[in-house]
Design a protein around this motif. Sequence first.
Motif, PDB file in Angstrom:
ATOM      1  N   ASP A 238       0.818  -1.211   0.000  1.00  0.00           N
ATOM      2  CA  ASP A 238       0.000   0.000   0.000  1.00  0.00           C
ATOM      3  C   ASP A 238       0.849   1.258   0.000  1.00  0.00           C
ATOM      4  N   ILE A 239       2.145   1.137   0.217  1.00  0.00           N
ATOM      5  CA  ILE A 239       3.062   2.273   0.078  1.00  0.00           C
ATOM      6  C   ILE A 239       3.684   2.280  -1.315  1.00  0.00           C
ATOM      7  N   VAL A 240       4.053   1.110  -1.810  1.00  0.00           N
ATOM      8  CA  VAL A 240       4.743   1.018  -3.099  1.00  0.00           C
ATOM      9  C   VAL A 240       3.865   1.511  -4.242  1.00  0.00           C
ATOM     10  N   GLN A 241       2.578   1.153  -4.226  1.00  0.00           N
ATOM     11  CA  GLN A 241       1.714   1.529  -5.349  1.00  0.00           C
ATOM     12  C   GLN A 241       1.548   3.040  -5.494  1.00  0.00           C
ATOM     13  N   PRO A 242       1.178   3.769  -4.439  1.00  0.00           N
ATOM     14  CA  PRO A 242       1.079   5.229  -4.623  1.00  0.00           C
ATOM     15  C   PRO A 242       2.424   5.876  -4.939  1.00  0.00           C
ATOM     16  N   PHE A 243       3.504   5.324  -4.399  1.00  0.00           N
ATOM     17  CA  PHE A 243       4.834   5.882  -4.701  1.00  0.00           C
ATOM     18  C   PHE A 243       5.193   5.630  -6.160  1.00  0.00           C
ATOM     19  N   THR A 244       4.840   4.464  -6.679  1.00  0.00           N
ATOM     20  CA  THR A 244       5.055   4.181  -8.099  1.00  0.00           C
ATOM     21  C   THR A 244       4.263   5.137  -8.964  1.00  0.00           C
ATOM     22  N   LEU A 245       3.027   5.432  -8.559  1.00  0.00           N
ATOM     23  CA  LEU A 245       2.203   6.382  -9.298  1.00  0.00           C
ATOM     24  C   LEU A 245       2.840   7.768  -9.305  1.00  0.00           C
ATOM     25  N   GLY A 247       5.958   8.367  -9.322  1.00  0.00           N
ATOM     26  CA  GLY A 247       7.028   8.290 -10.310  1.00  0.00           C
ATOM     27  C   GLY A 247       6.519   8.480 -11.732  1.00  0.00           C
ATOM     28  N   LEU A 248       5.379   7.853 -12.057  1.00  0.00           N
ATOM     29  CA  LEU A 248       4.813   8.019 -13.396  1.00  0.00           C
ATOM     30  C   LEU A 248       4.398   9.469 -13.638  1.00  0.00           C
ATOM     31  N   LEU A 249       3.693  10.044 -12.670  1.00  0.00           N
ATOM     32  CA  LEU A 249       3.202  11.414 -12.838  1.00  0.00           C
ATOM     33  C   LEU A 249       4.363  12.410 -12.909  1.00  0.00           C
ATOM     34  N   ALA A 250       5.427  12.153 -12.143  1.00  0.00           N
ATOM     35  CA  ALA A 250       6.581  13.057 -12.150  1.00  0.00           C
ATOM     36  C   ALA A 250       7.345  12.989 -13.468  1.00  0.00           C
ATOM     37  N   ASN A 251       7.157  11.919 -14.237  1.00  0.00           N
ATOM     38  CA  ASN A 251       7.856  11.772 -15.514  1.00  0.00           C
ATOM     39  C   ASN A 251       6.991  12.137 -16.708  1.00  0.00           C
ATOM     40  N   TYR A 252       5.772  12.612 -16.448  1.00  0.00           N
ATOM     41  CA  TYR A 252       4.887  12.983 -17.549  1.00  0.00           C
ATOM     42  C   TYR A 252       5.397  14.279 -18.188  1.00  0.00           C
ATOM     43  N   ALA A 342       9.417  -3.644 -10.369  1.00  0.00           N
ATOM     44  CA  ALA A 342      10.595  -2.778 -10.466  1.00  0.00           C
ATOM     45  C   ALA A 342      10.237  -1.369 -10.910  1.00  0.00           C
ATOM     46  N   ALA A 343       9.007  -1.137 -11.351  1.00  0.00           N
ATOM     47  CA  ALA A 343       8.589   0.212 -11.740  1.00  0.00           C
ATOM     48  C   ALA A 343       8.768   1.213 -10.605  1.00  0.00           C
ATOM     49  N   VAL A 344       8.793   0.718  -9.357  1.00  0.00           N
ATOM     50  CA  VAL A 344       8.985   1.618  -8.207  1.00  0.00           C
ATOM     51  C   VAL A 344      10.362   2.287  -8.246  1.00  0.00           C
ATOM     52  N   LEU A 346      11.718   3.836 -10.675  1.00  0.00           N
ATOM     53  CA  LEU A 346      11.654   5.119 -11.376  1.00  0.00           C
ATOM     54  C   LEU A 346      11.366   6.246 -10.391  1.00  0.00           C
ATOM     55  N   ALA A 347      10.403   6.032  -9.501  1.00  0.00           N
ATOM     56  CA  ALA A 347      10.102   7.039  -8.481  1.00  0.00           C
ATOM     57  C   ALA A 347      11.271   7.207  -7.521  1.00  0.00           C
ATOM     58  N   THR A 348      11.969   6.113  -7.228  1.00  0.00           N
ATOM     59  CA  THR A 348      13.135   6.186  -6.344  1.00  0.00           C
ATOM     60  C   THR A 348      14.212   7.071  -6.957  1.00  0.00           C
ATOM     61  N   TYR A 349      14.440   6.912  -8.252  1.00  0.00           N
ATOM     62  CA  TYR A 349      15.413   7.782  -8.924  1.00  0.00           C
ATOM     63  C   TYR A 349      14.986   9.245  -8.833  1.00  0.00           C
ATOM     64  N   ASP A 350      13.729   9.537  -9.164  1.00  0.00           N
ATOM     65  CA  ASP A 350      13.283  10.931  -9.185  1.00  0.00           C
ATOM     66  C   ASP A 350      13.383  11.571  -7.806  1.00  0.00           C
ATOM     67  N   PHE A 351      13.037  10.817  -6.758  1.00  0.00           N
ATOM     68  CA  PHE A 351      13.136  11.359  -5.400  1.00  0.00           C
ATOM     69  C   PHE A 351      14.609  11.574  -5.030  1.00  0.00           C
TER      70      PHE A 351
END
Length: 671
Positions: A238-245, A247-252, A342-344, A346-351
């Motif tokens: 429940d933490i990984v999913q919103p954090f992954t999202l 990452g997607l939104l930050a790369n739009y 592993a999509a998570v 991407l958000a880890t990189y951006d943060f």
Amino acid sequence: MEQSPLTQQPRPEAFQAKIVKLYQELFKDHDPETDLPLTEGFWTEFFILKPSRSALRQILDPISASDLLHLYSSQTRQLFSRAVAALKPTTNRPSSSAARPSSSAGAQSQAQIQTKQANALDTLSVFLVSVLGKKYTNPSSDIIEVLAGLDSVDTIFGEFVGALDGIVRGSTPGHTTNGVNAGGVVAGMGIELRRKAVEVAMAVTAGAWGTGLGSYFIQRDMFPALMKLIQDTETTQDIVQPFTLVGLLANYNKFEFQNPYQMRLNDFVNEQTIQKIIRAVGQACLTLRGQYVAVQEDLPEGWSIAGTLSMIGLVRLNKHKKPVYDAETQKRMFAALPGKEAAVLLATYDFTHANKLFCHNLVTLPPLAKGDEPPFSSFLSLTSYMLQHAHLSQRTTLYSHLNIMIIRLIIEDPILCKRLCSSEPDHKHPVRLCRQRSPYLPHVPGDRVLATAVLDTMIDAVNHNLRRRLDVGLYTLCVGILLRLISYMSRSRTRLEYHWHELFRSLLSLIRFLTTYASDLKTLVGQQGQLDTLLDLVVNTLALGLSSGESFLPTASAYDDLFYKIVEMGDVLVKFRDVYNLKKRQSNSIDTLVNVSTHYKEMLGKGGVTKDKLTSVQVAEVIKQGYETLSIQAKEGLDSWERFREADERGLLKKMAREAVGDVRGLVGGE
């Protein structure tokens, strides 16, 4: 077909839920001129009944994009708009106490609202994954036509994203009636319902990637709601999913305009939430590493009496041993890894790129309990496994690049680099590094300085991805990290116990490879500039070792070994210099290496012998004697390097974002 004795109607061969009949009614072949519109009662019943995800997929998946657009757009629009309406229920405020319902009635109303919202979210999740997953001729306009129509898209999608934002956020302060606040958000909303809303948002963001629909999530800014959900939950998923999202939104379109999610990452300072995210990322890395270990167990076996008896057949252990796959099967299985989770990363990189506080906690956060791995150890461990198999697929290569860029960002921070190089007991941790392919580096059990684990990870990458079609970008990153670490240790005079001979052997083996396959490497399309950078990095790292080795190598013998290896490679170094015409490159220190080799060859020649006629001990003795007459003319600035600039990796990050989007589609599209 047999008749029912009660209704005298044909009885179906198998039980069929009522919701399935409603699906069939909705997507049957309609004639707009003769069919009556679907009633309010139909839609009320539609969202009260529990959805059947598999049945809805079976109906939607066979419909082509063209048929959805031209034959079923009326139904799809109705379904989408009605589902959006179901997400944002409102109730009229009672005008008097007499009209106010009882507490039980209010509780029932709240439960009904949440059930309706949950059913609408489940329906939307399947519907959007199927509809958005089809191949449209004009994706942006066609998807808008299927979901809302051009005239209504602003209204409907604005309401849709607003409803998702409200549900993800949970209850908000203010007046509530029957458990619903003025904005239509149910008070005390459960985590499960909020998780479903995140899944729907992921389905739209990933499914409509590259279209204009993502702009509605940019305008709304769901970052506060997603962070609040992370604050309110405890489970990793429940933490990984919103954090992954995030990452997607930050790369739009982040390279095309100022993405507000990037700004949010930069300004976020809630350390408690950051630590929860990092622990969840660490757990996700452990899960992804476990997928590699499931293919091939690679822990070195320690000696034990039981193990010895087992080898000679006196006892039978490990009744439930993991299956052992042949080499070809293993290769195929490794090529499919890491998993879609592993999509998570991407958000880890951006943060990591945007937020210094996140970087600090990623490196310093300790394990939760004794015997656990700290998150950074898990991250390094996964990176090691990915790098040993990076050459097997473009997808694995991209994720490997992403993780190395995270490490580079950390290494370039002098405070964090100092922490990684610290030998204090509290700063040392165990790191399980991949040992699934030879050559193997020496196994280091127990706690170790984290910088040495980083060195091992980079050396493994150098050793295991040598191909004629070399991934020059990957090697540039890895050797660049080696140079940055050695530069820091040289300047700070930090001496670490480490198998330095393996590092120098790997770099010289890379030079031998670059020399042998120069004709192939020079023809690599689009990588010539990076190849020149790689040549400079590998030479300058070795030259820095020769000129400053006494400041970071722990023993004199380690320093002697480097000279011995340079002398041994003398002929190859000359050929390497000539084949790439390195004498003309002002940024390259190849002459330093060649001059050292030439100096010792002349010493050996004066005695009338060659290196081949001496033992290694005798050569080592000659090297020690040669220090007195050796003058190392190293270029200025060997220990300098350029800081990471995201714009330089723009193309790669765009590819990485598309890969993560594909993985998220697979995650939300699973049954």
